[in-house]
Design an enzyme around this catalytic site. Structure first.
Site, PDB file in Angstrom:
ATOM      1  N   PRO A   2       0.817  -1.211   0.000  1.00 20.11           N
ATOM      2  CA  PRO A   2       0.000   0.000   0.000  1.00 20.11           C
ATOM      3  C   PRO A   2       0.854   1.265   0.000  1.00 20.11           C
ATOM      4  O   PRO A   2       1.953   1.305   0.539  1.00 20.11           O
ATOM      5  CB  PRO A   2      -0.800  -0.123   1.300  1.00 20.11           C
ATOM      6  CG  PRO A   2      -0.847  -1.582   1.569  1.00 20.11           C
ATOM      7  CD  PRO A   2       0.474  -2.106   1.098  1.00 20.11           C
ATOM      8  N   GLU A   3       0.310   2.303  -0.620  1.00 20.11           N
ATOM      9  CA  GLU A   3       0.973   3.596  -0.651  1.00 20.11           C
ATOM     10  C   GLU A   3       0.482   4.426   0.540  1.00 20.11           C
ATOM     11  O   GLU A   3      -0.438   4.036   1.271  1.00 20.11           O
ATOM     12  CB  GLU A   3       0.654   4.297  -1.962  1.00 20.11           C
ATOM     13  CG  GLU A   3       0.776   3.402  -3.186  1.00 20.11           C
ATOM     14  CD  GLU A   3       1.998   3.671  -4.031  1.00 20.11           C
ATOM     15  OE1 GLU A   3       2.635   4.719  -3.854  1.00 20.11           O
ATOM     16  OE2 GLU A   3       2.324   2.823  -4.883  1.00 20.11           O
ATOM     17  N   LYS A  50       3.719   5.287   5.214  1.00 17.60           N
ATOM     18  CA  LYS A  50       3.104   3.958   5.115  1.00 17.60           C
ATOM     19  C   LYS A  50       2.922   3.295   6.479  1.00 17.60           C
ATOM     20  O   LYS A  50       2.526   2.136   6.547  1.00 17.60           O
ATOM     21  CB  LYS A  50       3.970   3.060   4.233  1.00 17.60           C
ATOM     22  CG  LYS A  50       4.161   3.570   2.813  1.00 17.60           C
ATOM     23  CD  LYS A  50       5.022   2.607   2.025  1.00 17.60           C
ATOM     24  CE  LYS A  50       5.262   3.109   0.608  1.00 17.60           C
ATOM     25  NZ  LYS A  50       6.038   2.138  -0.185  1.00 17.60           N
ATOM     26  N   ARG A 248      12.204  -2.635  -7.241  1.00 15.19           N
ATOM     27  CA  ARG A 248      10.978  -3.331  -7.598  1.00 15.19           C
ATOM     28  C   ARG A 248      10.657  -3.035  -9.050  1.00 15.19           C
ATOM     29  O   ARG A 248      11.185  -2.089  -9.630  1.00 15.19           O
ATOM     30  CB  ARG A 248       9.819  -2.887  -6.690  1.00 15.19           C
ATOM     31  CG  ARG A 248      10.181  -3.026  -5.229  1.00 15.19           C
ATOM     32  CD  ARG A 248       9.084  -3.288  -4.267  1.00 15.19           C
ATOM     33  NE  ARG A 248       7.830  -2.647  -4.479  1.00 15.19           N
ATOM     34  CZ  ARG A 248       7.421  -1.552  -3.824  1.00 15.19           C
ATOM     35  NH1 ARG A 248       8.229  -0.945  -2.989  1.00 15.19           N
ATOM     36  NH2 ARG A 248       6.225  -1.069  -4.000  1.00 15.19           N
TER      37      ARG A 248
END
Length: 260
Positions: A2-3, A50, A248
């Site tokens: 999640p951001e 986050k 990523r």
């Protein structure tokens, strides 16, 4: 993963906890298994990037969703939708409410007085009302030879930017993610990041294109081998950005974002 806007929205959902008394505690991680908040009131719930924090008396419960974490709200005794073995935090509150954190990537408890010391390594929160734009720019520009794609993702520079925003920020800025910080307009990238995240802070659907129709919410993220919305060149993705591992997978348009 999640951001920051997802955690911001989660925190808003959990604001009802403030002022409620804990009636039962179960932290299902070995190091903190004996911690008990029972009898304490939840003083506040807040996000930072986050990270999610809950304060009970003199202690802070710090959690991070990582890749698979979720929080669920139930009536005490109701059947969980997720299997019980994934629960890492179970808190029962007055009013017969049960809060369950499943598959959380991080669970820790520390004294509230240590909050600044422990979390001081994080950069400014991208969704803070008093967001410090200049400090984010300063931190990123301090590493001129680092790839901008890596610098944007580094939570020590700015707290809350994740992989989806990273890809979209670089596309909107017309920057290949493997370009070095010293070669790009950092101020422009930070302004785009803040604008995108602030616009999405209360939205259930993350949109960077301005179009909320399914399949049209992003420019490059998740669109490998699909035509660029600007020039129709096929979007590419890779773990390698041309100058090293960008940690990523990332997406970009070879024409709109020329490789270094």
């Amino acid at each position: 993963m999640p951001e920051g806007d997802s955690v911001y929205q989660l925190s808003k959902r959990l604001q009802f906890m403030s002022g409620r008394t804990v009636t039962a505690t179960s932290l299902r991680v070995p190091r903190f298994a004996t911690v008990d908040f029972t009898g304490l009131s939840c003083e506040r719930v807040w996000p930072y990037g986050k990270h999610l924090f809950m304060q009970f008396g003199p202690q802070v419960l710090h959690t991070h969703l990582k890749m698979e974490g979720t929080w669920a709200i139930h009536k005490v005794g109701a059947r969980w939708k997720k299997p019980g073995h994934t629960a890492r935090v179970v808190l029962q509150l007055d009013g017969e409410i049960e809060i369950v954190g499943h598959s959380l990537g991080l669970v820790e408890v520390f004294p509230a007085r240590e909050y600044d010391l422990r979390m001081g390594y994080l950069g400014p929160d991208m969704l803070a009302a008093d967001f410090d734009h200049d400090e984010v720019v300063r931190r990123i520009e301090a590493t001129p030879h680092l790839e901008i794609g890596r610098a944007l993702l580094d939570q020590k520079n700015a707290a809350g930017i994740g992989n989806e925003y990273r890809a979209e920020i670089c596309f909107i800025a017309g920057t290949h993610p493997a370009r070095e910080v010293g070669e790009v307009d950092v101020d422009k990238h930070v302004r785009i990041a803040r604008k995108l995240m602030w616009a999405n802070r209360d939205s259930p659907v993350r949109v960077t294109t301005g179009i909320k129709r399914a399949g049209e919410t992003s420019y490059v993220f998740g669109r490998n081998n699909k035509p660029c919305r600007r020039c129709t060149t096929l979007i590419e993705k890779s773990f390698l950005g041309g100058r090293g591992d960008l940690e990523r997978v990332i997406w970009w348009c070879p024409r709109c974002q020329p490789a270094p």
